[in-house]
Structure formats: structure tokens, C-alpha cells
Design a protein around this motif. Sequence first.
Motif, short mmCIF file in Angstrom:
data_model
loop_
_atom_site.label_atom_id
_atom_site.label_comp_id
_atom_site.label_asym_id
_atom_site.label_seq_id
_atom_site.Cartn_x
_atom_site.Cartn_y
_atom_site.Cartn_z
N SER A 1 60.37 -35.29 151.77
CA SER A 1 61.76 -35.54 151.39
C SER A 1 61.89 -36.09 149.97
O SER A 1 62.96 -36.04 149.38
CB SER A 1 62.40 -36.54 152.37
N LEU A 2 60.80 -36.63 149.42
CA LEU A 2 60.83 -37.20 148.08
C LEU A 2 60.40 -36.23 147.00
O LEU A 2 60.88 -36.30 145.87
CB LEU A 2 59.93 -38.44 148.01
N ASN A 3 59.47 -35.35 147.32
CA ASN A 3 58.92 -34.46 146.29
C ASN A 3 58.41 -33.18 146.94
O ASN A 3 57.38 -33.19 147.62
CB ASN A 3 57.77 -35.17 145.55
N THR A 4 59.14 -32.10 146.76
CA THR A 4 58.69 -30.82 147.32
C THR A 4 57.85 -30.03 146.33
O THR A 4 57.16 -29.09 146.72
CB THR A 4 59.91 -29.97 147.73
N ARG A 5 57.90 -30.41 145.06
CA ARG A 5 57.14 -29.66 144.05
C ARG A 5 55.64 -29.72 144.32
O ARG A 5 54.95 -28.70 144.27
CB ARG A 5 57.44 -30.21 142.65
N PHE A 6 55.12 -30.92 144.62
CA PHE A 6 53.70 -31.05 144.90
C PHE A 6 53.34 -30.33 146.19
O PHE A 6 52.25 -29.77 146.32
CB PHE A 6 53.29 -32.52 144.97
N VAL A 7 54.25 -30.36 147.16
CA VAL A 7 54.03 -29.63 148.41
C VAL A 7 53.90 -28.14 148.13
O VAL A 7 52.99 -27.47 148.65
CB VAL A 7 55.17 -29.90 149.40
N ASP A 8 54.80 -27.60 147.32
CA ASP A 8 54.78 -26.18 147.01
C ASP A 8 53.46 -25.76 146.37
O ASP A 8 52.94 -24.66 146.63
CB ASP A 8 55.94 -25.82 146.08
N LYS A 9 52.90 -26.64 145.54
CA LYS A 9 51.64 -26.30 144.88
C LYS A 9 50.48 -26.27 145.87
O LYS A 9 49.60 -25.40 145.78
CB LYS A 9 51.37 -27.32 143.77
N VAL A 10 50.48 -27.21 146.82
CA VAL A 10 49.43 -27.18 147.83
C VAL A 10 49.55 -25.93 148.69
O VAL A 10 48.54 -25.27 149.00
CB VAL A 10 49.49 -28.45 148.71
N VAL A 11 50.76 -25.57 149.07
CA VAL A 11 50.98 -24.36 149.85
C VAL A 11 50.43 -23.15 149.10
O VAL A 11 49.76 -22.29 149.68
CB VAL A 11 52.47 -24.18 150.18
#
Length: 381
Positions: free
Chosen positions: A83-93
Motif C-alpha cells: 500500500s506504500l510503494n508498488t514500484r518496488f513490488v513491480d520490479k520484483v514481479v
Amino acid sequence: MSDELDRIRREMHAVLQPPGVRPDDSLQITRRTFIHRSLLFGAASVGQTFAWWPLLNTIDVAHAAEAPFKFAWISDTHLYERSLNTRFVDKVVRAVQEVQAMDPPADFLIFGGDLAQLGKIEELELGVELLKDLKIKKYYIPGEHDWYLDMGKKWGELFGQPNWTFDHKGVRFIGLDTVSRGPDYWTAKKMTPEERMGHMATLDGTVAGAWAGVGREQLDWMQKTLADWDKSKPIVIFSHNPLYEYYPPWNFWVRDWREVNDVLKPYTKVTNIHGHVHQVLYNEIGSMRSIGMLATSWPWPYAPEGVPKLTKPMIRVDPGDPFDGVGWETVSVNADDKVDVEYIMWGRKEVFVQSPEDHDKSIEEVIRPRVADNQYPWANP
């Protein structure tokens, strides 16, 4: 020896041809790839002989693989809650999808630490959730961002012992814990766990002190682990921090790196692969070759001093492009006794192409449009 040197000269002549002349494809030097290639007679002698040594940053591995294989490396994802940062999540994906798509598949994945940003349960569990889509074997070593909120409690529940070893196809692999032995400065200051984690999450060595270390008991464990290993056979050691003194003010080192290298000194073919620095690095300490890896989260600038002379710095990163200067790596262990490391950098293909020196005003600077320039062309008349 002279035949081998002549071969290397021919290869470098092809690599360094003028623009427009295509090098020999067999060299495996592409616009998106930086290969660490092997020279069986030892890296140091070549470095003394050829001024181009930092370009190829080679590693030798004697008696290496019983069969060729590859493994993948991902590290320094620094996940916040979704909920705080989806950018780092997108990179891991993206990294997971690309590793999963490797053909042939990687034999295993090494995660090199700093899965979380602030060591929270939600951050670590999010990392596990994102990486579970990888169907290959996974090994984890911790980073300081994973550890200092609860002193590794959640990490241990999820991943077990932070140091480990295994053999695979003629190579001994060792994962070291370089982060858990920070001297206790927080008790006297009556810090909360959150305050402690906040201090450890900075690069400022004047705040947390020289926290990175291997420790006497782990040095003894590593020595025992290697006692039955042929000294001419390959060893690959994974660590979060570099196993040499790069830049202590940013804690780009481990404080007992000399003791580490004393343990490794009898072994002739040692490779250390590490995270933490978020940048391309290459160094040699004795018989050990050391390779720094990219982060998926963000790139760090190079330190103001102490960058190893054998490092060819990666290109300056576009601050407007969150995918520039970051990515993951594949590591190939080949039947011809070579280890090749490929940087998969997302933002651009030219990992090492640099502009000419600033003082040479007669040469036009080589630049590319920034993301912001493309988005707001009216701002650049």
C-alpha cells in the motif's frame, strides 16, 4: 602461455574495433551484457599486462562444472508494504517473471539480502509471496534491512539459518551472514526497535558504526566447511556485503575482511558474489574474485573514493527512469571451467558506455533523452 595471450589480444582487438565494425559474436559481449570471462592462468597477471583489463573483469574456475549450468541472483528489493510503494513490488514481479522464463531454467536462485526496507513482518512476507512464483530452489542470505527491527526473528522463521553451504555439480557454494553482528550501541541509547532499524537503514557509518562482520564463530565454521574441499576446486561465496574494504563510511565492507581472506587464501579458485552496493563492482583480493550485483530497487552512486581499480563503472543512471540502473543477474558455470556473469539492466542496454571525459571539449558528449524530457518536451526549447 604466449598462445593464450595472443588469443586474448585477438579477442580484445575485435571488442575494441571502431564504431560500425561488428565484433565476433562468439565473444558474448553485447550491448546489454557485461561478461566476467575466465583466464586460466590467473587474473592478476593479465591485469598487469593489459590496460583493458577492467573491461572484461574475468574469473577463472578450475575443475569447475560437472555439467554446464546457470543460476540466478536477485537482491536488494527493499520492499515496503504494497500500500506504500508498488514500484518496488513491480520490479520484483518483473525479475521473477524473467528468471522463471529462463530457457533452459536456472538450477536455483540466490537472494542476496535486503528483501525488506524496514524489516517489518508485512514486508518480509510480501517478499516471500512475490518470490513463491519461482518454481526453482531458492537460497536466502539476509541484509541489514531484514534484521535489525526484531534482530532476525522473522527472518529465521521464514528462511532458517542465515548461513549455509551446499555442493552442486562440482562447485561448493557458501552463504555467509555478514549483517547480524553489529556491536550493540542501541541499548545504552535506549533505542526502540524502530529507532534501531532506522539507524541501520542508513549508509552513514558514523551512526551505526562498523556493523558488518562475519564473526569468529562463522569464520571457524567456514574453515571447517572447506576443510575437506580440494584447494584447486571452485568455491562460490555469497555475502550481502563485499568481503573487502571498499568504503567504510558507507559500510561498504565487512570489518573482519582480512580474517575472511586468511581462511580463503589456500584455495586457488574463489568467487565472491555480493549485493548491498546496488552497483556493478569487480575486485580481486588474493585468489578471490569479487563481483558486486545490481539491486532491483534503486542504484547507489559510486563512493567518492575506494572504488576498486579493476571496476569498470556502470553508466550514469537517468534519475527520471525508475527502471534504469537496476535489474538482476544470471551466473553461468560452464564445462570449460568458466563463470560468466550477465547483468540484466532494465533501463537501457548500454551498461558500460560512458560519455567522453568532461575536460575534452572537442568531443561531443554522448547522452540520451531523459524520461522527463520525453514526457515534457515543451520544457526543453
